[in-house]
Design a protein around this motif. Sequence first.
Motif, PDB file in Angstrom:
ATOM      1  N   THR A 160       0.815  -1.212   0.000  1.00 26.83           N
ATOM      2  CA  THR A 160       0.000   0.000   0.000  1.00 26.83           C
ATOM      3  C   THR A 160       0.850   1.265   0.000  1.00 26.83           C
ATOM      4  O   THR A 160       0.625   2.183  -0.798  1.00 26.83           O
ATOM      5  N   VAL A 161       1.843   1.291   0.906  1.00 28.53           N
ATOM      6  CA  VAL A 161       2.629   2.517   1.093  1.00 28.53           C
ATOM      7  C   VAL A 161       3.719   2.636   0.032  1.00 28.53           C
ATOM      8  O   VAL A 161       3.772   3.603  -0.745  1.00 28.53           O
ATOM      9  N   VAL A 162       4.614   1.642  -0.014  1.00 27.40           N
ATOM     10  CA  VAL A 162       5.766   1.721  -0.915  1.00 27.40           C
ATOM     11  C   VAL A 162       5.340   1.527  -2.374  1.00 27.40           C
ATOM     12  O   VAL A 162       5.845   2.215  -3.271  1.00 27.40           O
ATOM     13  N   GLY A 163       4.421   0.580  -2.597  1.00 30.75           N
ATOM     14  CA  GLY A 163       4.051   0.277  -3.967  1.00 30.75           C
ATOM     15  C   GLY A 163       3.040   1.220  -4.568  1.00 30.75           C
ATOM     16  O   GLY A 163       3.203   1.671  -5.709  1.00 30.75           O
ATOM     17  N   VAL A 164       1.959   1.543  -3.811  1.00 29.21           N
ATOM     18  CA  VAL A 164       0.864   2.328  -4.375  1.00 29.21           C
ATOM     19  C   VAL A 164       1.038   3.818  -4.100  1.00 29.21           C
ATOM     20  O   VAL A 164       1.050   4.654  -5.016  1.00 29.21           O
ATOM     21  N   GLN A 165       1.175   4.189  -2.808  1.00 32.23           N
ATOM     22  CA  GLN A 165       1.228   5.609  -2.472  1.00 32.23           C
ATOM     23  C   GLN A 165       2.522   6.272  -2.929  1.00 32.23           C
ATOM     24  O   GLN A 165       2.495   7.363  -3.514  1.00 32.23           O
ATOM     25  N   TRP A 166       3.656   5.645  -2.655  1.00 32.32           N
ATOM     26  CA  TRP A 166       4.932   6.238  -3.056  1.00 32.32           C
ATOM     27  C   TRP A 166       5.329   5.868  -4.479  1.00 32.32           C
ATOM     28  O   TRP A 166       6.050   6.620  -5.127  1.00 32.32           O
ATOM     29  N   GLY A 167       4.902   4.723  -4.944  1.00 29.29           N
ATOM     30  CA  GLY A 167       5.199   4.313  -6.305  1.00 29.29           C
ATOM     31  C   GLY A 167       6.654   3.957  -6.559  1.00 29.29           C
ATOM     32  O   GLY A 167       7.116   4.017  -7.712  1.00 29.29           O
ATOM     33  N   TRP A 168       7.367   3.578  -5.510  1.00 30.61           N
ATOM     34  CA  TRP A 168       8.784   3.260  -5.684  1.00 30.61           C
ATOM     35  C   TRP A 168       8.986   1.908  -6.363  1.00 30.61           C
ATOM     36  O   TRP A 168       9.893   1.754  -7.179  1.00 30.61           O
ATOM     37  N   VAL A 181      11.105  -7.559  -4.900  1.00 30.74           N
ATOM     38  CA  VAL A 181      11.684  -6.845  -3.750  1.00 30.74           C
ATOM     39  C   VAL A 181      10.709  -6.786  -2.588  1.00 30.74           C
ATOM     40  O   VAL A 181      11.032  -7.185  -1.449  1.00 30.74           O
ATOM     41  N   LEU A 182       9.506  -6.277  -2.818  1.00 28.58           N
ATOM     42  CA  LEU A 182       8.561  -6.092  -1.719  1.00 28.58           C
ATOM     43  C   LEU A 182       8.141  -7.426  -1.084  1.00 28.58           C
ATOM     44  O   LEU A 182       8.156  -7.545   0.149  1.00 28.58           O
ATOM     45  N   PRO A 183       7.760  -8.443  -1.859  1.00 25.98           N
ATOM     46  CA  PRO A 183       7.420  -9.717  -1.201  1.00 25.98           C
ATOM     47  C   PRO A 183       8.613 -10.354  -0.492  1.00 25.98           C
ATOM     48  O   PRO A 183       8.434 -10.989   0.546  1.00 25.98           O
ATOM     49  N   ALA A 184       9.826 -10.187  -1.034  1.00 28.61           N
ATOM     50  CA  ALA A 184      10.999 -10.735  -0.354  1.00 28.61           C
ATOM     51  C   ALA A 184      11.248 -10.026   0.974  1.00 28.61           C
ATOM     52  O   ALA A 184      11.648 -10.652   1.957  1.00 28.61           O
ATOM     53  N   ALA A 252       4.420 -19.235   2.101  1.00 31.96           N
ATOM     54  CA  ALA A 252       4.279 -17.834   1.705  1.00 31.96           C
ATOM     55  C   ALA A 252       2.936 -17.580   1.019  1.00 31.96           C
ATOM     56  O   ALA A 252       2.837 -16.753   0.126  1.00 31.96           O
ATOM     57  N   VAL A 253       1.913 -18.289   1.477  1.00 33.08           N
ATOM     58  CA  VAL A 253       0.628 -18.217   0.785  1.00 33.08           C
ATOM     59  C   VAL A 253       0.032 -16.818   0.877  1.00 33.08           C
ATOM     60  O   VAL A 253      -0.401 -16.245  -0.132  1.00 33.08           O
ATOM     61  N   ALA A 254      -0.003 -16.254   2.091  1.00 33.60           N
ATOM     62  CA  ALA A 254      -0.641 -14.950   2.269  1.00 33.60           C
ATOM     63  C   ALA A 254       0.086 -13.867   1.475  1.00 33.60           C
ATOM     64  O   ALA A 254      -0.541 -13.004   0.855  1.00 33.60           O
ATOM     65  N   VAL A 255       1.423 -13.912   1.489  1.00 32.27           N
ATOM     66  CA  VAL A 255       2.195 -12.914   0.751  1.00 32.27           C
ATOM     67  C   VAL A 255       1.955 -13.059  -0.747  1.00 32.27           C
ATOM     68  O   VAL A 255       1.802 -12.063  -1.470  1.00 32.27           O
ATOM     69  N   GLU A 256       1.907 -14.290  -1.230  1.00 31.71           N
ATOM     70  CA  GLU A 256       1.631 -14.496  -2.657  1.00 31.71           C
ATOM     71  C   GLU A 256       0.219 -14.055  -3.021  1.00 31.71           C
ATOM     72  O   GLU A 256      -0.010 -13.548  -4.130  1.00 31.71           O
ATOM     73  N   GLN A 257      -0.701 -14.203  -2.089  1.00 30.28           N
ATOM     74  CA  GLN A 257      -2.058 -13.733  -2.346  1.00 30.28           C
ATOM     75  C   GLN A 257      -2.104 -12.216  -2.461  1.00 30.28           C
ATOM     76  O   GLN A 257      -2.732 -11.658  -3.362  1.00 30.28           O
ATOM     77  N   ILE A 258      -1.428 -11.527  -1.535  1.00 26.20           N
ATOM     78  CA  ILE A 258      -1.478 -10.066  -1.492  1.00 26.20           C
ATOM     79  C   ILE A 258      -0.811  -9.468  -2.727  1.00 26.20           C
ATOM     80  O   ILE A 258      -1.320  -8.527  -3.343  1.00 26.20           O
ATOM     81  N   PHE A 259       0.352 -10.012  -3.119  1.00 29.43           N
ATOM     82  CA  PHE A 259       1.096  -9.459  -4.247  1.00 29.43           C
ATOM     83  C   PHE A 259       0.732 -10.103  -5.573  1.00 29.43           C
ATOM     84  O   PHE A 259       1.360  -9.797  -6.596  1.00 29.43           O
TER      85      PHE A 259
END
Length: 595
Positions: A160-168, A181-184, A252-259
């Motif tokens: 939400t923050v790094v990926g969507v709001q900041w767009g880094w 990067v983010l899921p790792a 890593a099911v939840a992380v794979e679901q989110i990303f």
Amino acid sequence: MASRMGTLLWRAGLAAALVCGIGLLPWLSHTDPALTVLKARNADRAPSPEVLAGIRDRLHLDDGPLRLLARWLGGLPHGDAGRSWISGAEVAPAVAQALGVSLLLMAVSLVVAGGTAAVVCARTLCLGARRRLDGRPPGGSGSAVLAALPEFLTASVLATVVGVQWGWLPALGWYGPRWTVLPALALGLPAGAVLGRLLDDRLPAAFAEPWAMAAAARGLPGRSIARQALRRCVPALLPNLGLFAVGLTGGAVAVEQIFDIPGLGRTTLRAALAQDLPVLQAGTLALVALAAVTTAVARLAARRLTGPALRDSALHTLHGPAHTVHGVPSTAHRILAVAYSFPLVAVVALGLPRDPLALDTTTRLRPPSAAHPFGTDALGRDMLARVAHGALDTLLLALAISALALVAGTLLGLLPRLSGPLVDTVNAVPPVLAALLVTALWGSGSTTPVLAVAAVAWAPLAAHTSALLRQERATLHLAATRALGADRWYLLRSELLPAVLPAVTRHALLRLPGVALALASLGFLGLGAQPPSPEWGLLLAENQPYAERAPWAVLAPAAVLALLGALAVTATGALRRTRRPARQVPLRAAALADA
């Protein structure tokens, strides 16, 4: 030779039983596979007995368990794992592609975990290299807070923050290195914090060993001493590193679901929920093979790092009288333990009198106030009441499971020939995968997370016990005591257990937040308690869509989990105690051995 052959046979028998159990999943499942296939491919068609019988005949489900298993095993050497009951496509190519994605994510996550563990241990390594350790474990509780943060919450915040709001960085999909990067980070930061704490727990004793003192007296560089101390402590943690590697792949099911990552964890989750058992079979088998390879590599690396000292019984104990200075519990740890436990007790005491199910739609998503200290959720329910009542569902279960895991892990770890193959087998089944198998066999329910987590929670403790026991049995003082005629029960009661139990108990306490997180993760994935239960994972899942509008609804249960992690680490510091003076028998034995 006979004992080694017996261990190999035991290991082979367990592996064969696990593979056969995977192959018999369609026969063991409580659901009718024919009905699952009919609903997926032609939901409008009536499930008449004739239609279901025709589907069973096409899938060869009426051939009996032995023929079903023989057909599945016969196709594996040719790369044929069957066809999906849902899509009708071949299973093997899809699972192989998902495994490749998960392996890449695991590799990057391990790099992040290694860097995090290095940061956690950096202060201890620097102070030990300069001979400035003052007897207190220098690690703080910040790593515990990091380890106790739910992976799915960390992933959501990063996305939400790094990926969507900041767009880094990109937050969704899997199209290149930048997408890893983010899921790792979400996977590697908590794992590295746990590994760093386990390593930081052993480093002070390594710096107090005679070789380190002699090296410092001869003027060897502190960097070299620190490097050797690290090499001295890492072998005991390698079995747990193997557990982390498999957990980062299948857990890593939840992380794979989110990303939205097409990895093995998400593939097996969807297959289990849809009762697509051929896909679940292939995914589970892939994790079993990965666990076997990882365990073999970890065992080989441990032997290479320890060297001939393990064979020649030339190690020095990490728990001897030279290290009593590190056993004094610090006042700071006691104060911090009280400071962290007070808000937890206060939350439970203040929230239990409130009704966690009372609905008030006029107060939806209200911020914290005097009437609602933790705010309200999307249905107007009081978050303080739900967090407090959820503690009874999550925290008490985590305590019970951790206590049982400590007892079972210690007892089985004392029998490495029995427990080693069992650990290797359980290593292939992280909690999420165990829950998926339970769901496939008996369906989801409130007992699913308990059974799944309890079935695998003992394995890291048994692996740690066996690794510590192997090194302790290779020490000089134990060899001398044995030479004087001490029997195995005396050695176990007076030497081995006092050396192993404190470290394993601290390890179990460090894993208490992880057990709570595993229960919460399964609730988050919908594999455990169902609404309106106030279980912590379910609280996070229910309020996740409102994280931007009402962050307090997510931060409240997450903060309690973080406090639990900080309390666990400070409690491990308080468990450190001064060992009684060394007995004279081992000292005389050592003198006789030297003579």
